[in-house]
Design an enzyme around this catalytic site. Sequence first.
Site, PDB file in Angstrom:
ATOM      1  N   SER A  54       0.829  -1.213   0.000  1.00  0.00           N
ATOM      2  CA  SER A  54       0.000   0.000   0.000  1.00  0.00           C
ATOM      3  C   SER A  54       0.861   1.260   0.000  1.00  0.00           C
ATOM      4  O   SER A  54       0.382   2.333  -0.340  1.00  0.00           O
ATOM      5  CB  SER A  54      -0.922   0.006   1.217  1.00  0.00           C
ATOM      6  OG  SER A  54      -0.151   0.083   2.405  1.00  0.00           O
ATOM      7  N   HIS A  55       2.124   1.148   0.400  1.00  0.00           N
ATOM      8  CA  HIS A  55       3.022   2.295   0.407  1.00  0.00           C
ATOM      9  C   HIS A  55       4.173   2.116  -0.584  1.00  0.00           C
ATOM     10  O   HIS A  55       5.197   2.772  -0.478  1.00  0.00           O
ATOM     11  CB  HIS A  55       3.583   2.542   1.806  1.00  0.00           C
ATOM     12  CG  HIS A  55       2.548   3.023   2.769  1.00  0.00           C
ATOM     13  ND1 HIS A  55       1.516   2.234   3.195  1.00  0.00           N
ATOM     14  CD2 HIS A  55       2.374   4.240   3.355  1.00  0.00           C
ATOM     15  CE1 HIS A  55       0.750   2.933   4.034  1.00  0.00           C
ATOM     16  NE2 HIS A  55       1.248   4.140   4.144  1.00  0.00           N
ATOM     17  N   PHE A 128       5.611  11.786   2.185  1.00  0.00           N
ATOM     18  CA  PHE A 128       5.750  10.608   1.375  1.00  0.00           C
ATOM     19  C   PHE A 128       5.744   9.334   2.198  1.00  0.00           C
ATOM     20  O   PHE A 128       6.678   9.043   2.906  1.00  0.00           O
ATOM     21  CB  PHE A 128       6.981  10.619   0.477  1.00  0.00           C
ATOM     22  CG  PHE A 128       6.884   9.448  -0.423  1.00  0.00           C
ATOM     23  CD1 PHE A 128       6.020   9.515  -1.499  1.00  0.00           C
ATOM     24  CD2 PHE A 128       7.494   8.248  -0.124  1.00  0.00           C
ATOM     25  CE1 PHE A 128       5.801   8.400  -2.276  1.00  0.00           C
ATOM     26  CE2 PHE A 128       7.272   7.141  -0.908  1.00  0.00           C
ATOM     27  CZ  PHE A 128       6.433   7.206  -1.983  1.00  0.00           C
ATOM     28  N   PHE A 186       1.543   3.102  12.668  1.00  0.00           N
ATOM     29  CA  PHE A 186       0.138   2.906  12.318  1.00  0.00           C
ATOM     30  C   PHE A 186      -0.546   4.238  12.030  1.00  0.00           C
ATOM     31  O   PHE A 186      -0.138   5.282  12.543  1.00  0.00           O
ATOM     32  CB  PHE A 186      -0.611   2.125  13.405  1.00  0.00           C
ATOM     33  CG  PHE A 186      -0.624   2.734  14.785  1.00  0.00           C
ATOM     34  CD1 PHE A 186      -1.397   3.854  15.072  1.00  0.00           C
ATOM     35  CD2 PHE A 186       0.128   2.159  15.816  1.00  0.00           C
ATOM     36  CE1 PHE A 186      -1.416   4.395  16.354  1.00  0.00           C
ATOM     37  CE2 PHE A 186       0.109   2.712  17.107  1.00  0.00           C
ATOM     38  CZ  PHE A 186      -0.664   3.836  17.367  1.00  0.00           C
ATOM     39  N   ASP A 195      -5.257   1.799   2.045  1.00  0.00           N
ATOM     40  CA  ASP A 195      -5.923   0.491   2.069  1.00  0.00           C
ATOM     41  C   ASP A 195      -7.385   0.618   1.621  1.00  0.00           C
ATOM     42  O   ASP A 195      -7.927  -0.282   0.977  1.00  0.00           O
ATOM     43  CB  ASP A 195      -5.848  -0.138   3.468  1.00  0.00           C
ATOM     44  CG  ASP A 195      -4.430  -0.596   3.801  1.00  0.00           C
ATOM     45  OD1 ASP A 195      -3.675  -0.926   2.854  1.00  0.00           O
ATOM     46  OD2 ASP A 195      -4.069  -0.626   4.986  1.00  0.00           O
ATOM     47  N   HIS A 236     -12.778   7.138  21.166  1.00  0.00           N
ATOM     48  CA  HIS A 236     -12.360   8.473  21.610  1.00  0.00           C
ATOM     49  C   HIS A 236     -10.868   8.528  21.940  1.00  0.00           C
ATOM     50  O   HIS A 236     -10.253   9.592  21.874  1.00  0.00           O
ATOM     51  CB  HIS A 236     -13.198   8.931  22.808  1.00  0.00           C
ATOM     52  CG  HIS A 236     -12.887   8.223  24.079  1.00  0.00           C
ATOM     53  ND1 HIS A 236     -13.388   6.966  24.383  1.00  0.00           N
ATOM     54  CD2 HIS A 236     -12.101   8.567  25.127  1.00  0.00           C
ATOM     55  CE1 HIS A 236     -12.927   6.594  25.573  1.00  0.00           C
ATOM     56  NE2 HIS A 236     -12.149   7.538  26.043  1.00  0.00           N
ATOM     57  N   LYS A 237     -10.250   7.385  22.254  1.00  0.00           N
ATOM     58  CA  LYS A 237      -8.813   7.405  22.566  1.00  0.00           C
ATOM     59  C   LYS A 237      -7.982   7.627  21.299  1.00  0.00           C
ATOM     60  O   LYS A 237      -7.038   8.425  21.297  1.00  0.00           O
ATOM     61  CB  LYS A 237      -8.406   6.101  23.258  1.00  0.00           C
ATOM     62  CG  LYS A 237      -9.079   5.924  24.620  1.00  0.00           C
ATOM     63  CD  LYS A 237      -8.651   4.647  25.325  1.00  0.00           C
ATOM     64  CE  LYS A 237      -9.376   4.514  26.673  1.00  0.00           C
ATOM     65  NZ  LYS A 237      -8.971   3.311  27.427  1.00  0.00           N
ATOM     66  N   ARG A 311       1.524 -11.638  17.868  1.00  0.00           N
ATOM     67  CA  ARG A 311       2.464 -11.093  16.897  1.00  0.00           C
ATOM     68  C   ARG A 311       3.082  -9.803  17.415  1.00  0.00           C
ATOM     69  O   ARG A 311       2.396  -8.844  17.755  1.00  0.00           O
ATOM     70  CB  ARG A 311       1.753 -10.815  15.571  1.00  0.00           C
ATOM     71  CG  ARG A 311       2.735 -10.323  14.503  1.00  0.00           C
ATOM     72  CD  ARG A 311       2.037  -9.867  13.262  1.00  0.00           C
ATOM     73  NE  ARG A 311       1.474 -11.001  12.524  1.00  0.00           N
ATOM     74  CZ  ARG A 311       0.829 -10.853  11.373  1.00  0.00           C
ATOM     75  NH1 ARG A 311       0.657  -9.649  10.848  1.00  0.00           N
ATOM     76  NH2 ARG A 311       0.341 -11.905  10.752  1.00  0.00           N
TER      77      ARG A 311
END
Lengths: 349, 349
Positions: A54-55, A128, A186, A195, A236-237, A311
Site C-alpha cells: 500500500s506504500h 511521502f 500505524f 488500504d 475516543h482514545k 504477533r
Amino acid sequence: MTENSSPASDAVRLDLDEVRSLALSVLRKAGLCEAQARPVAQTITECERDGRQSHGLLRLPGCVMTINSANFNRTAEPVISELTPAVVRADACFGYSLLAFERALPQLEQKAKALGVAVLAINNCFHFSALWPEVESIARMGLASMAMTPSHAWVAPSGGMRPVLGTNPFAFGWPRADTDPYVFDFATSAMARSDIAMAKLSGQMLPDGCGLDAQGRPSNDPAAVLAGAMTTFGGHKGSALSTMIELLAGPLIGDMTSLASMDFDAGERAAPCHGELIVAFDPALLGNDDPATNQQRAEQVFAGFTDQGARLPSQQRYLTRAHNKANGIEISRELYDRILAHGGERVAS
Amino acid sequence: MTENSSPASDAVRLDLDEVRSLALSVLRKAGLCEAQARPVAQTITECERDGRQSHGLLRLPGCVMTINSANFNRTAEPVISELTPAVVRADACFGYSLLAFERALPQLEQKAKALGVAVLAINNCFHFSALWPEVESIARMGLASMAMTPSHAWVAPSGGMRPVLGTNPFAFGWPRADTDPYVFDFATSAMARSDIAMAKLSGQMLPDGCGLDAQGRPSNDPAAVLAGAMTTFGGHKGSALSTMIELLAGPLIGDMTSLASMDFDAGERAAPCHGELIVAFDPALLGNDDPATNQQRAEQVFAGFTDQGARLPSQQRYLTRAHNKANGIEISRELYDRILAHGGERVAS
C-alpha cells in the site's frame, strides 16, 4: 523482470533493484530532481521489500500528480538549521519530506546523543509514504524515537461525522541489541486511506467501523467512505491521539494541520503538505547506567508477546523482508502497465 | 459535610476542602509524611472536583495498602538532579510520584523554555492516580507535554491471552490562549482497572472487549477479568502504543516495566512501582515565530470537534469542575464509612 506463468499469469516479478529503477524512472520523467527522487524511490523499494504494497509502487501515479501540482517544488533543496542545541529544523521547501529527513538526520543523532533527547522538526514537506523506515534507521543508531505527521482532513473525530483530522500516522522505534529494531507505524484512522483506496480498486467492502458516508451513516463501501469521512481507530482514545499529532506536528512546529493542508491543496489532490515531528531519545544517556538490565527488561516484554504466539509489531515485516530480498516481489500486470503509462521505463532482469 | 435526604439518602455531600481534609487524615494516619501526603491529597481532591471518582477518594484504601507495603518509603525525600541540560531526573526514592513531580517541575519548565524540548524522568516512584493534573499544570506554563507510565502486568497484548503489559496511561496537554488547556489522559487498556474494580463492587457487567478470563476467553465478568487479563484498546494499535510506554517510561530511563513492577510487588498488592516519562515542548520556541497563526490553526481543530457536537477531550471535565467547585461533591455512605474505617477523620462543614 519475469512474466510469470500460472497460477498468476497476470503477475510481474521484479527484483528489488528493478523496483528502484522503475520508481526512479517515473519520478525522473515527472521532473523530480535527482536528489529528491533517490530517497523516494528508496522508500518505495523498502516498502515493497517489506510487503507494504500500500506504500510501494502503487503510490507512483499519486506521486506524479503531486509532483505536477502547483505547490510542489521539484528541485527543492532542504535548508537545515539548528534552532537550539536540542532542536534541528529541516525546511523541505515544499519538496518531499525524505531528503529533508536524510539531510537532518546526522544533527538529530548528534543532539540526541549529547543531550539525551532531541527534536527534528521538518517543515513545508509533502508527505511521502510510511514513517517506519525513518524510526528504523534512527533505532539502528541506538536511539529510540517517535515520528508523527498530520495529513489531509479526511477523518471524523469520535462522536462526529465531518472530517477534521488527518489519518495522522504515528511510528515508534526501539533499538535491540542483537536483532532488528522493534518498530511500529500505524495510521490513527481505523484503516489507512491507501488500504481503503486499494479496497475500492479491487471491489472489496470494508470491515465495520472504518468510515461514514457523506450523510454520517456508518458505511462499508470504500467509495462512500472516501467521499464521506473515515473514522479514528480505538474510539475516543484514537481520536484524542490523532489531535495530539495534529498539534505536535502542526502548530507546535509552526506548520499546517490537516485542515490547513486540505485548504492549501485547493482541490489539486496532491499529497498532504505539512510538518513532521520526530523526537529521539538516547537510552545510553537516560538509562541509569545499567544497559544490561534495561535491555533484559525490554526483551522480557518482547518475549511476553512471542512466547504466547502474539504477533510482535514488525516481526512479520522482517520475515517478509528476508524472503523478498532473496526472491523479489510480484505486482499485478494492471499495476505494472499503469506505472508504465505514468512514465515508467520497462525494467528487465 | 451534609447528610443528604432523599432522593439519595445514602449519599454524603462534601465540599472540596472537606475532601482534602478527609484524604489527608487517612494518609497521615497511615504514616505518610506530610510532604508526600499533601500532593496526594491534592490530586485526590482534583479528581473528585473534576468528576473523576475512579481516581478520587475511592483510592484511599488502596493507598493505605501501598503505604503499608514493604517496598514503600513513607518519608521519602525526592532527589532531583540534572542529567543533561535537556533532562531532569527525579528519584522518588520509593515514595509516591507526585512530590517528585512537583519538586522537579521548575527545572523541566526552565529546560523546555531554554531548549524547546526537555524530559523529566521520574524513577522509583509508586504510581499515584491520574496523569492529567500533571500535563494540565505544564500546559498552564505555556508548554505542550506528554506523560506516560507503565503499571502492573495486567493486560494481554493483542493476539495473546496472558498479561504482559500494564494499563499504561498516556496523557497529553496543550496550552490554549484564552481558555483552559486541551488535555487528555487515557489508559491504553480498553478500560481503566479502577473502572473494572468499580464495576465489580457495584455488581455490573463489563462491555464487550474489555478482558479475558483466566482461560483466555472473552469475558464480561469484572471478577473474571481481574483474575484473567485485561485487553488493550484499539486492537493491535493500542497494544503497540502500550509497548512504547513500557519501553520509554521503563528501560529507556532505567526503570521497571509492568512485568518487573509486578515481580517487585511480590504479591503485596501495592500500587505499581516504576518510572514516569514526561516530555515537554515549547511552542513559543518551536513555532516558527508565528504564534497567532499557530494558535488559530490549533483552535480550528478544536472548533472542528465542538461545532459538530463531538466531545472535545477535557471539555466535560472543566464543566464538572466549575459545578463541583460551587456545589461540592457526593460520595456514597458506604465509601465514606469505608474511608473512616481506613483511618479517615469525620469532616464537617
